[in-house]
Motif scaffolding. Structure first.
Motif, mmCIF file in Angstrom:
data_model
loop_
_atom_site.group_PDB
_atom_site.id
_atom_site.type_symbol
_atom_site.label_atom_id
_atom_site.label_comp_id
_atom_site.label_asym_id
_atom_site.label_seq_id
_atom_site.Cartn_x
_atom_site.Cartn_y
_atom_site.Cartn_z
ATOM 1 N N ALA A 1 1.620 -2.125 16.612
ATOM 2 C CA ALA A 1 1.106 -2.812 15.769
ATOM 3 C C ALA A 1 -0.598 -2.344 16.129
ATOM 4 O O ALA A 1 -1.904 -2.336 15.646
ATOM 5 C CB ALA A 1 1.052 -4.402 15.931
ATOM 6 N N ARG A 2 -1.286 -2.508 17.502
ATOM 7 C CA ARG A 2 -2.073 -2.380 17.868
ATOM 8 C C ARG A 2 -2.733 -0.800 17.765
ATOM 9 O O ARG A 2 -3.945 -1.021 17.548
ATOM 10 C CB ARG A 2 -2.682 -2.950 19.793
ATOM 11 C CG ARG A 2 -3.589 -2.380 19.945
ATOM 12 C CD ARG A 2 -4.750 -3.505 19.683
ATOM 13 N NE ARG A 2 -5.774 -2.821 20.624
ATOM 14 C CZ ARG A 2 -7.656 -3.487 19.589
ATOM 15 N NH1 ARG A 2 -7.596 -3.818 18.856
ATOM 16 N NH2 ARG A 2 -8.555 -3.094 20.435
ATOM 17 N N TRP A 3 -1.573 0.372 17.591
ATOM 18 C CA TRP A 3 -2.149 1.194 17.469
ATOM 19 C C TRP A 3 -2.948 1.819 16.585
ATOM 20 O O TRP A 3 -3.850 1.826 16.156
ATOM 21 C CB TRP A 3 -1.741 2.665 18.149
ATOM 22 C CG TRP A 3 -0.407 3.355 17.037
ATOM 23 C CD1 TRP A 3 -1.215 3.575 15.900
ATOM 24 C CD2 TRP A 3 0.594 3.845 17.637
ATOM 25 N NE1 TRP A 3 0.243 4.877 15.580
ATOM 26 C CE2 TRP A 3 1.176 4.042 16.604
ATOM 27 C CE3 TRP A 3 1.528 2.942 18.288
ATOM 28 C CZ2 TRP A 3 2.490 4.944 16.186
ATOM 29 C CZ3 TRP A 3 3.141 4.038 18.581
ATOM 30 C CH2 TRP A 3 3.193 4.936 17.339
ATOM 31 N N LYS A 4 -2.261 1.028 15.507
ATOM 32 C CA LYS A 4 -2.702 1.074 14.291
ATOM 33 C C LYS A 4 -4.138 0.118 13.473
ATOM 34 O O LYS A 4 -3.664 0.854 12.315
ATOM 35 C CB LYS A 4 -1.123 0.513 13.144
ATOM 36 C CG LYS A 4 0.408 1.409 13.227
ATOM 37 C CD LYS A 4 1.153 1.220 12.539
ATOM 38 C CE LYS A 4 2.191 1.992 12.398
ATOM 39 N NZ LYS A 4 3.752 1.709 11.753
ATOM 40 N N THR A 5 -3.840 -0.981 14.162
ATOM 41 C CA THR A 5 -5.366 -1.815 13.463
ATOM 42 C C THR A 5 -6.406 -1.686 14.387
ATOM 43 O O THR A 5 -7.606 -1.908 14.204
ATOM 44 C CB THR A 5 -4.909 -2.995 13.410
ATOM 45 O OG1 THR A 5 -4.112 -3.845 14.560
ATOM 46 C CG2 THR A 5 -3.493 -3.465 12.961
ATOM 47 N N GLY A 6 -6.252 -1.281 15.876
ATOM 48 C CA GLY A 6 -7.178 -0.778 17.111
ATOM 49 C C GLY A 6 -8.402 0.538 16.361
ATOM 50 O O GLY A 6 -7.528 0.696 15.266
ATOM 51 N N PRO A 7 -9.457 -0.030 17.120
ATOM 52 C CA PRO A 7 -10.258 1.459 17.478
ATOM 53 C C PRO A 7 -9.775 3.133 17.419
ATOM 54 O O PRO A 7 -8.354 3.480 18.454
ATOM 55 C CB PRO A 7 -10.893 1.185 18.875
ATOM 56 C CG PRO A 7 -11.012 -0.146 18.859
ATOM 57 C CD PRO A 7 -10.222 -0.705 18.708
ATOM 58 N N GLU A 8 -9.709 3.368 16.976
ATOM 59 C CA GLU A 8 -9.138 4.769 15.992
ATOM 60 C C GLU A 8 -9.164 5.932 18.200
ATOM 61 O O GLU A 8 -8.222 6.778 18.268
ATOM 62 C CB GLU A 8 -9.788 6.466 15.314
ATOM 63 C CG GLU A 8 -9.040 7.318 15.454
ATOM 64 C CD GLU A 8 -8.226 7.296 14.560
ATOM 65 O OE1 GLU A 8 -7.472 8.763 15.260
ATOM 66 O OE2 GLU A 8 -7.705 6.120 13.534
ATOM 67 N N ARG A 9 -10.290 5.451 18.842
ATOM 68 C CA ARG A 9 -10.929 6.152 20.154
ATOM 69 C C ARG A 9 -9.097 5.835 20.747
ATOM 70 O O ARG A 9 -8.618 6.519 22.373
ATOM 71 C CB ARG A 9 -11.663 6.180 20.335
ATOM 72 C CG ARG A 9 -12.567 4.810 20.840
ATOM 73 C CD ARG A 9 -13.169 4.689 21.259
ATOM 74 N NE ARG A 9 -13.649 3.807 22.236
ATOM 75 C CZ ARG A 9 -13.755 2.384 20.915
ATOM 76 N NH1 ARG A 9 -13.587 2.323 20.079
ATOM 77 N NH2 ARG A 9 -13.929 1.201 21.972
ATOM 78 N N LEU B 1 0.518 -0.931 0.405
ATOM 79 C CA LEU B 1 0.028 -0.344 -0.028
ATOM 80 C C LEU B 1 0.891 1.213 0.138
ATOM 81 O O LEU B 1 0.307 2.180 0.007
ATOM 82 C CB LEU B 1 -0.990 -0.052 1.183
ATOM 83 C CG LEU B 1 -2.113 -1.387 1.196
ATOM 84 C CD1 LEU B 1 -2.888 -1.447 2.562
ATOM 85 C CD2 LEU B 1 -2.604 -0.868 0.139
ATOM 86 N N GLY B 2 2.133 1.025 0.472
ATOM 87 C CA GLY B 2 2.785 2.424 -0.053
ATOM 88 C C GLY B 2 3.642 2.663 1.434
ATOM 89 O O GLY B 2 4.104 3.977 1.538
ATOM 90 N N ARG B 3 2.921 2.109 2.274
ATOM 91 C CA ARG B 3 3.714 2.533 3.717
ATOM 92 C C ARG B 3 4.894 2.410 4.134
ATOM 93 O O ARG B 3 5.404 1.268 3.378
ATOM 94 C CB ARG B 3 2.248 2.125 4.706
ATOM 95 C CG ARG B 3 0.750 2.665 5.169
ATOM 96 C CD ARG B 3 0.387 1.840 5.527
ATOM 97 N NE ARG B 3 0.363 0.698 5.907
ATOM 98 C CZ ARG B 3 -1.011 -0.068 5.228
ATOM 99 N NH1 ARG B 3 -1.879 -0.033 5.375
ATOM 100 N NH2 ARG B 3 -1.054 -1.349 5.215
ATOM 101 N N PRO C 1 -3.561 -7.176 16.293
ATOM 102 C CA PRO C 1 -4.182 -7.946 17.665
ATOM 103 C C PRO C 1 -5.393 -7.341 18.954
ATOM 104 O O PRO C 1 -5.186 -6.043 17.999
ATOM 105 C CB PRO C 1 -2.436 -7.674 18.637
ATOM 106 C CG PRO C 1 -2.297 -6.571 18.258
ATOM 107 C CD PRO C 1 -1.674 -7.193 16.665
ATOM 108 N N SER C 2 -5.718 -8.666 18.914
ATOM 109 C CA SER C 2 -6.755 -7.834 20.448
ATOM 110 C C SER C 2 -6.345 -6.747 20.853
ATOM 111 O O SER C 2 -4.826 -7.113 21.237
ATOM 112 C CB SER C 2 -7.640 -8.949 20.241
ATOM 113 O OG SER C 2 -6.405 -9.832 20.938
#
Length: 163
Positions: free
Chosen positions: A71-79, A12-14, A44-45
């Motif tokens: 990884a969690r901050w990048k894939t988890g809920p924005e809030r 994705l170019g990241r 991860p959850s």
């Protein structure tokens, strides 16, 4: 961009850093064997991220704990992003302690504590971890880094398991 200075990128170019790392997370020359890294597609959850990060800390590997929390901050809920960023910064601070960089450690431990504190003030959080204790420990370590980085790493591991 191409050539020797080109950055590794995912489909994705990241930006990605595929360089191998040593046990303290320092980049090694390309082609040099390094320690296993957290996979780029790890998502991860919340519970899994805390358990995996604590396990890495128990092994004395705060750089890897930081990768899990990132990884969690990048894939988890924005809030939740400030929470995971703050916990990751605390682990980067521990990495700096391991590398003998007390000043860098203090800065990152303080930043992480502030970010976790700001999140805790605005979001209900059932735990684990105990966010107030995470902030207290990180600020204490920032103000008075221990002589033995393993002590600091162990204290943060205990907090990630608390609730």
């Amino acid at each position: 961009m191409s050539g020797a200075g080109a950055r590794d990128r995912d489909p994705l170019g990241r930006p990605r850093n595929a360089r191998p790392r040593d046990e303290f997370g320092r980049p090694l020359p390309k082609g040099t064997p390094g320690v296993a890294r957290v996979p780029d597609d790890y998502a991860p959850s919340a519970g899994r991220a805390l358990a995996d990060a604590a396990a890495y800390l128990d092994e004395g590997r705060p750089f890897h704990a930081h990768e899990v929390l990132e990884a969690r901050w990048k894939t988890g809920p924005e809030r939740e992003r400030p929470l995971w960023q703050g916990l990751a910064q605390i682990c980067v601070g521990l990495t700096h302690l391991q590398r003998g960089n007390a000043r860098g450690a203090a800065v990152l431990l303080g930043r992480g504590a502030t970010r976790v504190s700001e999140y805790a003030a605005g979001e209900p959080h059932p735990g684990p971890p105990d966010l107030a204790e995470a902030v207290r420990v990180a600020r204490c370590l920032a103000d008075r880094p221990p002589d033995d980085p393993a002590d600091a790493i162990g204290r943060v591991a205990v907090v990630l398991k608390s609730g």
